[in-house]
Design a protein around this motif. Structure first.
Motif, PDB file in Angstrom:
ATOM      1  N   GLU B  92       0.837  -1.206   0.000  1.00 33.94           N
ATOM      2  CA  GLU B  92       0.000   0.000   0.000  1.00 33.94           C
ATOM      3  C   GLU B  92       0.872   1.256   0.000  1.00 33.94           C
ATOM      4  OE1 GLU B  92      -0.165  -2.510   2.132  1.00 33.94           O
ATOM      5  OE2 GLU B  92      -2.198  -2.882   2.844  1.00 33.94           O
ATOM      6  N   ALA B  96       1.773   2.646  -4.396  1.00 32.26           N
ATOM      7  CA  ALA B  96       0.861   3.790  -4.526  1.00 32.26           C
ATOM      8  C   ALA B  96       1.508   4.880  -5.357  1.00 32.26           C
ATOM      9  CB  ALA B  96       0.519   4.335  -3.135  1.00 32.26           C
ATOM     10  N   TYR B  97       0.681   5.741  -5.921  1.00 34.15           N
ATOM     11  CA  TYR B  97       1.181   6.853  -6.717  1.00 34.15           C
ATOM     12  C   TYR B  97       1.331   8.081  -5.820  1.00 34.15           C
ATOM     13  CZ  TYR B  97       1.579  10.050 -10.657  1.00 34.15           C
ATOM     14  OH  TYR B  97       2.015  10.982 -11.539  1.00 34.15           O
ATOM     15  N   THR B  98       1.728   9.194  -6.418  1.00 33.20           N
ATOM     16  CA  THR B  98       1.770  10.466  -5.706  1.00 33.20           C
ATOM     17  C   THR B  98       0.371  10.755  -5.159  1.00 33.20           C
ATOM     18  OG1 THR B  98       3.356  11.183  -7.335  1.00 33.20           O
ATOM     19  CG2 THR B  98       2.354  12.891  -5.984  1.00 33.20           C
ATOM     20  N   PRO B  99       0.284  11.245  -3.939  1.00 35.87           N
ATOM     21  CA  PRO B  99      -1.037  11.374  -3.300  1.00 35.87           C
ATOM     22  C   PRO B  99      -1.903  12.528  -3.796  1.00 35.87           C
ATOM     23  CG  PRO B  99       0.705  12.126  -1.837  1.00 35.87           C
ATOM     24  CD  PRO B  99       1.397  11.550  -3.018  1.00 35.87           C
ATOM     25  N   GLN B 101      -4.950  12.187  -4.928  1.00 39.36           N
ATOM     26  CA  GLN B 101      -6.320  11.961  -4.455  1.00 39.36           C
ATOM     27  C   GLN B 101      -6.229  11.704  -2.953  1.00 39.36           C
ATOM     28  OE1 GLN B 101      -8.996  12.363  -6.159  1.00 39.36           O
ATOM     29  NE2 GLN B 101      -8.373  12.217  -8.300  1.00 39.36           N
ATOM     30  N   PRO B 102      -6.335  12.746  -2.155  1.00 39.27           N
ATOM     31  CA  PRO B 102      -6.034  12.608  -0.731  1.00 39.27           C
ATOM     32  C   PRO B 102      -6.906  11.610   0.024  1.00 39.27           C
ATOM     33  CG  PRO B 102      -7.034  14.754  -1.208  1.00 39.27           C
ATOM     34  CD  PRO B 102      -6.731  14.119  -2.514  1.00 39.27           C
ATOM     35  N   GLU B 103      -8.167  11.418  -0.425  1.00 42.07           N
ATOM     36  CA  GLU B 103      -9.041  10.514   0.331  1.00 42.07           C
ATOM     37  C   GLU B 103      -8.533   9.086   0.351  1.00 42.07           C
ATOM     38  OE1 GLU B 103      -9.914  12.389  -2.173  1.00 42.07           O
ATOM     39  OE2 GLU B 103     -11.657  13.628  -1.719  1.00 42.07           O
ATOM     40  N   VAL B 104      -7.764   8.705  -0.662  1.00 41.39           N
ATOM     41  CA  VAL B 104      -7.234   7.335  -0.694  1.00 41.39           C
ATOM     42  C   VAL B 104      -5.720   7.305  -0.501  1.00 41.39           C
ATOM     43  CG1 VAL B 104      -9.060   6.236  -2.011  1.00 41.39           C
ATOM     44  CG2 VAL B 104      -7.231   7.409  -3.219  1.00 41.39           C
ATOM     45  N   SER B 105      -5.173   8.384   0.025  1.00 43.24           N
ATOM     46  CA  SER B 105      -3.723   8.428   0.222  1.00 43.24           C
ATOM     47  C   SER B 105      -3.346   8.964   1.591  1.00 43.24           C
ATOM     48  CB  SER B 105      -3.065   9.342  -0.816  1.00 43.24           C
ATOM     49  OG  SER B 105      -3.652   9.232  -2.070  1.00 43.24           O
ATOM     50  N   GLN B 106      -4.244   8.860   2.565  1.00 42.71           N
ATOM     51  CA  GLN B 106      -3.940   9.460   3.865  1.00 42.71           C
ATOM     52  C   GLN B 106      -2.723   8.826   4.525  1.00 42.71           C
ATOM     53  OE1 GLN B 106      -5.414  12.313   5.586  1.00 42.71           O
ATOM     54  NE2 GLN B 106      -5.763  12.488   3.399  1.00 42.71           N
ATOM     55  N   GLY B 107      -2.451   7.576   4.188  1.00 41.07           N
ATOM     56  CA  GLY B 107      -1.274   6.910   4.751  1.00 41.07           C
ATOM     57  C   GLY B 107      -0.012   7.625   4.323  1.00 41.07           C
ATOM     58  N   THR B 108       0.160   7.760   3.006  1.00 42.52           N
ATOM     59  CA  THR B 108       1.321   8.466   2.462  1.00 42.52           C
ATOM     60  C   THR B 108       1.373   9.902   2.976  1.00 42.52           C
ATOM     61  OG1 THR B 108       1.309   7.148   0.435  1.00 42.52           O
ATOM     62  CG2 THR B 108       2.403   9.270   0.322  1.00 42.52           C
ATOM     63  N   PHE B 308      -4.844  15.226   5.718  1.00 46.41           N
ATOM     64  CA  PHE B 308      -3.674  15.856   5.123  1.00 46.41           C
ATOM     65  C   PHE B 308      -3.820  15.908   3.609  1.00 46.41           C
ATOM     66  CE2 PHE B 308      -1.425  16.036   9.034  1.00 46.41           C
ATOM     67  CZ  PHE B 308      -1.895  14.951   9.765  1.00 46.41           C
ATOM     68  N   VAL B 309      -3.305  16.988   3.007  1.00 47.10           N
ATOM     69  CA  VAL B 309      -3.370  17.147   1.550  1.00 47.10           C
ATOM     70  C   VAL B 309      -2.081  17.745   1.022  1.00 47.10           C
ATOM     71  CG1 VAL B 309      -5.840  17.525   1.215  1.00 47.10           C
ATOM     72  CG2 VAL B 309      -4.417  19.439   1.868  1.00 47.10           C
TER      73      VAL B 309
ATOM     74  N   LEU C  78      -1.313   3.253   8.985  1.00 44.98           N
ATOM     75  CA  LEU C  78      -1.238   4.263   7.926  1.00 44.98           C
ATOM     76  C   LEU C  78      -1.349   3.604   6.550  1.00 44.98           C
ATOM     77  CD1 LEU C  78      -0.702   6.507   9.922  1.00 44.98           C
ATOM     78  CD2 LEU C  78       1.402   7.048   8.710  1.00 44.98           C
ATOM     79  N   ASN C  82      -4.144   3.673   2.497  1.00 44.91           N
ATOM     80  CA  ASN C  82      -3.652   3.940   1.150  1.00 44.91           C
ATOM     81  C   ASN C  82      -4.247   2.990   0.143  1.00 44.91           C
ATOM     82  OD1 ASN C  82      -1.916   6.060   1.570  1.00 44.91           O
ATOM     83  ND2 ASN C  82      -0.087   4.957   0.922  1.00 44.91           N
ATOM     84  N   TYR C  90      -5.798   1.064 -11.271  1.00 40.28           N
ATOM     85  CA  TYR C  90      -5.212   2.379 -11.007  1.00 40.28           C
ATOM     86  C   TYR C  90      -5.028   3.085 -12.339  1.00 40.28           C
ATOM     87  CZ  TYR C  90      -2.724   4.681  -7.103  1.00 40.28           C
ATOM     88  OH  TYR C  90      -2.338   5.477  -6.058  1.00 40.28           O
TER      89      TYR C  90
END
Lengths: 128, 456, 525
Positions: B92, B96-99, B101-108, B308-309, C78, C82, C90
């Motif tokens: 994950e 993952a790509y560059t974040p 789309q923040p809703e699906v990238s909160q981890g990054t 976070f964004v 975290l 993701n 994707y």
């Protein structure tokens, strides 16, 4: 949207208030509406000079940057420092609290080249 | 062998059905837009595909053999806790790509926010970006940024800054517009010659660039230089290549630095023959809009929850395009995550202790080697985990002898500094045991004896 | 209990597996440790005995103190927020989010690669140098170029190197060319790289077919133009059919053709860019060559050039003499170095493994299936979404939100609703030439049933836009966080933890606005 009749307008969507040898400048209600929530305004240094049409600074929203093109030639004598903490005033009050800067005019004749409220509104409806 | 089909799920049936839906007879027809004269008629000249086990066998066969290493100079052998490699293997994170789309990238995004915070705490600055390519290119971007801010082209660059970093600065700045003044180092101390630097200061100098610890491992004292350059309206840029040093060194932010950049490879990233590494870039809030690189900011969502964004993207290439503060897009996201996990494990006490151990191991090495005839510590100023050793005799020959004993004893300085033609850069980290250091010293002594002319 | 521990106990908003998780600075406590260092086998002396105390720091203020368990739980949680390629489809246009083969991850860990210092004597790194040399050859073969540098750390870095090389070439001949022609479909990096390399960017409009016309290039090509930067296939997913002629025109006036190789996934084994007249091309190993994106890197952006430009490549270059490989730093016309050391070796290694796994046949199949998948998507969705360029695409296709405008639904709404259905959205609002663009690149690693599921979802969303548009406007809802206030983040940037309470401001009820093409003033309105 509002376009006060006592103001002059540029094709680049700035407004100008004729104050004799000086002018107050801002962006129009149409412009702020297009940009949506403004997050930052980058204004030039006091004392800097611009020719008509030159970019003086930028207005930023989250995903866009738009140049502020000088509607007249002149020297910047005042700028709206409040916008640093309140960029949203450009949205809520583009002709009032959200004014951008004040210039000392170099070429008063240039004011004649600007548009009246009616002409400007006509131009906008053409574009959309 | 068509084992590569494990990455290509299409069966013949799938292809047939899809072509039917598209309305064309063959896959080849889909390439009609390409003029026939350019279409390749024979296959690419590449080796036959290897199966997975054969691939592994081939690569294991060409790997390098291990040596005891005293090499540094911008890349450092440090311990990487098992936790780091384990956590970054979570797909994950790494697939993952560059974040955007923040809703699906909160981890990054949260991890980068934590990284940005740690970098500020480390350097004493107010804002950090989400990473750049490496220490050298970060420094080049810092110089460009200082030129943008001050409107001045001239740079005073200490000669004790890493030679490759200096070369990268020269490459990044347009050769026609370059005005780089090289400030010498003091021959005895190994530090930047402050007097010489102050003499070159003027209203035309955009920035002064120093490295701490510098390429010789020497700890610089630049607070004074900072004050002087500020008096003339210029900026102080401090860089580093050994991030662990800041476990004990004073943060440059407390000493007047305006931009602090450096290499983060020491924080949990393998040396990996030179890359990928981690460019750290920090500055103060007043320069935010001039800063290159991505920034992650805190905000709230529709329900008032913290999130976070990516923010202030109007500085970046995908929005500002030709007026962007830099052209950087893909950076070193996973490496920044590695550093964050590393620092989370080590924490407040661990980083300090790690730094202290490095310092003490190097001090031990210095002590042992001072007793060897034909060896001399070249510089008198305090060092961190690297130092310059002067040897009687040809340093290349000495290193050759050590290599025969499977020891990489140091880095010859001649190709970087022609005046240091009898000198080696020796680096000691927590990964060098006392036995290894003793062994190194012993072999060094032997090598020097066999090299030296007969002394009566 | 300390405040930290109180926070953990009072943890809010846990929803089953999607757990809430504070920052590392908001947990742990004094005395917790998560590290293990080698034993102290030398004397332990305090720093101030060796270094003057005014050069030392007091402490690492703000740094966390966590146990190993704390760290592992933190980052594991975290990661669960993701979405990666391993989670699902994707379809980000121009990003080539293909499957990242796991054997490549394994080989990157081999000690004899991962633990080798870049300043190791070349005699003991022959395997590594051979690997890099062979990789250069493979990339040159695939693109139809002569020489390659592996030094750039990313595509944009490769572009920068390429433009610096062009600049150096002309200066070497005593010429000063100031302009670079950049199409309106170009990636943002093309424009910004031009500026960083001290060129002036001159825009070229694509024609009504969505591609560059040779006639247009001819009108704008002059002796001041150093190069034209093209992307082929372009960001509309279309093959630049007139590129051969364009190259001829540019070459005739002494300029170069630079190709942004981000979209190479459509062309491998089908056509060589060098044959089309391209003089230099950068590759994205983290796109076409399957190395993982890492949440924003690391990548690698090797630059391939025709031999005219070889003398200007960054140093060192790798040479082979007999069976020995060595670095050559002695290139008098080289532009210098764009980073320390030699490049992102850890990334090169993975792409090398990929090329060896696929072979010529495999790579050609990759491009064929990538193009098949994109055309299939395009065909099946065109009855529901507006397709601005209705002819066969390459590896990606672009739709717009025009059909949904009448329901006051825009591209952003469609993208956010896809998240509720378990998909990462496609690229939105790029390329800029199309209003409300939705750029989709399925890649070859997506199966037919995967595509079908995506297609069915997009069709469902189109129906929802008509019948129940609020579902889109309020999307996403089945997520860790809902739509975020990007206006607040930009107006009051909070870029690090400072120990104060998290922002408790009232959320901005306006949805974040879509970007408008207002670049360069109001003319585009």
């Amino acid at each position: 949207m509002e376009f006060p009749e006592n103001l002059l307008y540029s094709e680049d969507h700035e407004w100008v208030r004729d104050e004799g040898s000086r002018a107050t400048i801002g962006i129009t209600d149409y412009a702020q509406n297009q940009l949506k929530d403004i997050v930052y305004v980058d204004l030039p240094e006091i004392g800097s000079e611009f020719k008509k049409g030159e970019s003086m600074g930028v207005v930023e929203s989250v995903k866009t940057v738009a140049d502020i093109f000088s509607p007249v030639s002149g020297k910047v004598i005042e700028k709206n420092l409040e916008l640093k903490d309140h960029p949203e005033w450009v949205n809520t009050s583009p002709y009032g609290k959200g004014w951008l800067l004040r210039m000392e005019l170099k070429e008063k004749g240039e004011l004649k080249e600007l548009l009246s409220s009616k002409t400007y509104q006509g131009k906008i409806s053409e574009e959309s | 062998m068509e084992d590569y089909l494990r990455y290509l799920p299409h069966t013949k049936e799938d292809v047939r059905e899809m072509l039917e839906a598209i309305g064309t007879k063959s896959v080849e027809n889909l390439f009609e837009a390409i003029p026939k004269k350019f279409r390749l008629s024979k296959p690419l000249n590449l080796p036959q595909p290897l199966s997975e086990p054969d691939l592994i066998r081939h690569l294991e066969g060409i790997q390098s053999q291990p040596y005891i290493s005293f090499l540094g100079g911008g890349a450092y052998h440090h311990f990487i806790p098992a936790v780091v490699s384990h956590l970054i293997s979570r797909s994950e994170f790494y697939t993952a790509y560059t974040p955007y789309q923040p809703e699906v990238s909160q981890g990054t995004l949260q991890a980068i926010f934590e990284y940005q915070t740690l970098m500020c705490q480390l350097t004493g600055m107010e804002v950090s970006n989400a990473s750049m390519y490496d220490g050298a290119s970060s420094l080049a971007e810092a110089v460009l940024m200082a030129q943008r801010i001050t409107g001045r082209k001239k740079i005073l660059l200490s000669q004790s800054v890493h030679p490759e970093y200096r070369k990268v600065i020269q490459t990044y700045i347009d050769p026609d517009e370059q005005e780089i003044v090289l400030i010498p180092y003091l021959k005895g101390k190994g530090r930047t010659d402050e007097k010489a630097m102050v003499q070159c200061l003027g209203q035309d100098v955009g920035a002064v660039v120093v490295q701490n610890p510098n390429f010789f491992g020497v700890i610089e004292d630049f607070k004074n230089m900072g004050e002087k350059v500020h008096q003339t309206g210029g900026l102080l840029i401090v860089c580093f290549s050994e991030a662990v040093a800041y476990g004990i060194l004073r943060p440059p932010g407390e000493c007047g630095a305006d931009i602090v950049v450096g290499e983060g490879q020491s924080f949990g990233i393998p040396v990996s023959f030179g890359g990928p590494y981690l460019g750290i870039f920090t500055t103060n809030e007043k320069y935010i809009r001039n800063m290159p690189g991505r920034l992650v900011g805190e905000t709230v969502d529709l329900e008032g929850k913290r999130g976070f964004v990516l923010t202030l993207a109007t500085r970046e290439q995908h929005i500002r395009r030709e007026k962007a503060t830099s052209n950087i897009c893909t950076n070193e996201g996973l490496c920044a995550l590695m550093a964050t996990i590393f620092l989370s494990c080590l924490g407040k006490e661990g980083l300090r202790e790690l730094a202290l151990m490095n310092l003490n191991k190097a001090e031990y090495a210095k002590k042992v080697v001072s007793g060897i005839r034909g060896c001399k510590i070249a510089f008198s100023a305090p060092t961190f985990n690297e130092f310059i050793l002067k040897v009687d005799g040809d340093p290349e020959k000495v290193l050759e002898k050590l290599k025969e004993k499977r020891i990489l004893g140091g880095l010859s300085m001649e190709k970087f500094y022609p005046e240091l033609n009898h000198h080696l850069l020796v680096t000691v980290t927590e990964m060098n045991t006392k036995e290894e250091i003793d062994q190194w010293a012993e072999e060094l002594e032997k090598a020097l004896k066999s090299n030296s002319p007969i002394v009566t | 209990m300390t405040t930290h521990k109180e926070n953990i106990v009072k943890k809010i908003n846990d929803t089953g597996l999607i757990q809430d998780e504070p920052l590392i600075f908001e947990q742990g406590g004094e005395g917790r440790r998560g590290y293990s260092l080698p034993k102290w086998d030398v004397q332990k002396v305090e720093a101030k005995q060796v270094i003057p105390s005014h050069l030392l720091r007091k402490e690492l203020t703000g740094f966390p103190q966590l146990s190993e368990v704390d760290v592992v739980r933190h980052f594991t949680r975290l990661s669960q927020w993701n979405y990666g390629v391993d989670n699902g489809f994707y379809p980000l246009g121009s990003c080539t989010m293909k499957y990242n083969p796991k054997v490549n991850e394994e080989v990157a860990k081999i000690r004899g690669f991962a633990q080798v210092h870049p300043y190791s004597p070349q005699e003991i790194c022959q395997g590594i140098l051979k690997l890099m040399y062979e990789l250069e050859n493979y990339l040159a073969e695939i693109t139809g170029m002569d020489d390659v540098t592996l030094q750039p750390a990313a595509g944009a870095h490769g572009e920068l190197a390429g433009l610096m090389i062009i600049r150096a070439y002309f200066r070497d001949r005593g010429e000063r060319r100031s302009k670079i022609l950049v199409p309106d479909t170009a990636h943002g990096t093309n424009c910004s790289s031009s500026t960083v390399a001290s060129f002036r960017m001159v825009g070229i409009k694509s024609n009504e077919k969505g591609i560059l016309s040779a006639k247009q290039v001819d009108e704008q090509m002059d002796d001041q133009v150093a190069a034209i930067m093209v992307t082929n296939p372009n960001t509309l997913g279309l093959f630049e059919e007139e590129l051969g002629e364009i190259a001829r025109i540019v070459h005739q006036r002494g300029g170069f053709v630079y190709c942004d190789g981000a979209n190479l996934n459509a062309l491998m084994g089908i056509v060589k860019l060098g044959d089309l007249g391209v003089d230099m091309v950068h590759l994205n190993l983290h796109k076409t060559f399957s190395t993982p994106h890492g949440g924003g890197g690391p990548g690698a952006g090797p630059l391939a050039v025709k031999k005219e430009l070889t003398p200007f490549l960054p140093v060192p270059v790798i040479e082979k003499a007999g069976e020995t490989y060595r670095f050559n730093f002695d290139l008098p016309k080289s532009i210098g170095k764009i980073r320390a050391f030699y490049g992102n070796f850890g990334v090169m290694l993975k792409s090398y493994a990929y090329i060896l796994s696929m072979g010529a046949e495999g790579l050609k199949k990759v491009s064929e299936m990538a193009v098949l998948n994109a055309n299939y998507l395009m065909k099946r969705l065109k009855d529901y979404y507006h397709l601005p360029y209705d002819w066969p695409c390459m590896h990606e296709c672009v739709f717009t939100d025009r059909n949904q405008e009448k329901y006051h639904i825009n591209t952003l709404d469609i993208a956010k609703r896809l998240i509720d259905y378990g998909f990462h959205p496609p690229t939105v609002y790029f390329p800029l030439v199309v209003k409300g663009a939705l750029m989709m690149e399925p890649t070859e690693t997506e199966s037919k049933e995967g595509l079908d599921r995506f297609i069915e979802t997009m069709i469902t969303i189109a129906k929802e836009a008509e019948e129940n548009p609020d579902l889109l406007r309020e999307a996403p809802s089945r997520v860790k966080v809902r739509r975020l206030d990007e206006v607040l983040a930009a107006r009051k940037p909070k870029l690090r933890w400072t120990g104060k309470n998290p922002n408790n401001q009232i959320p901005n009820r306006n949805s974040p606005s879509p970007p408008l093409n207002l670049r360069g003033g109001w003319g585009a309105l």
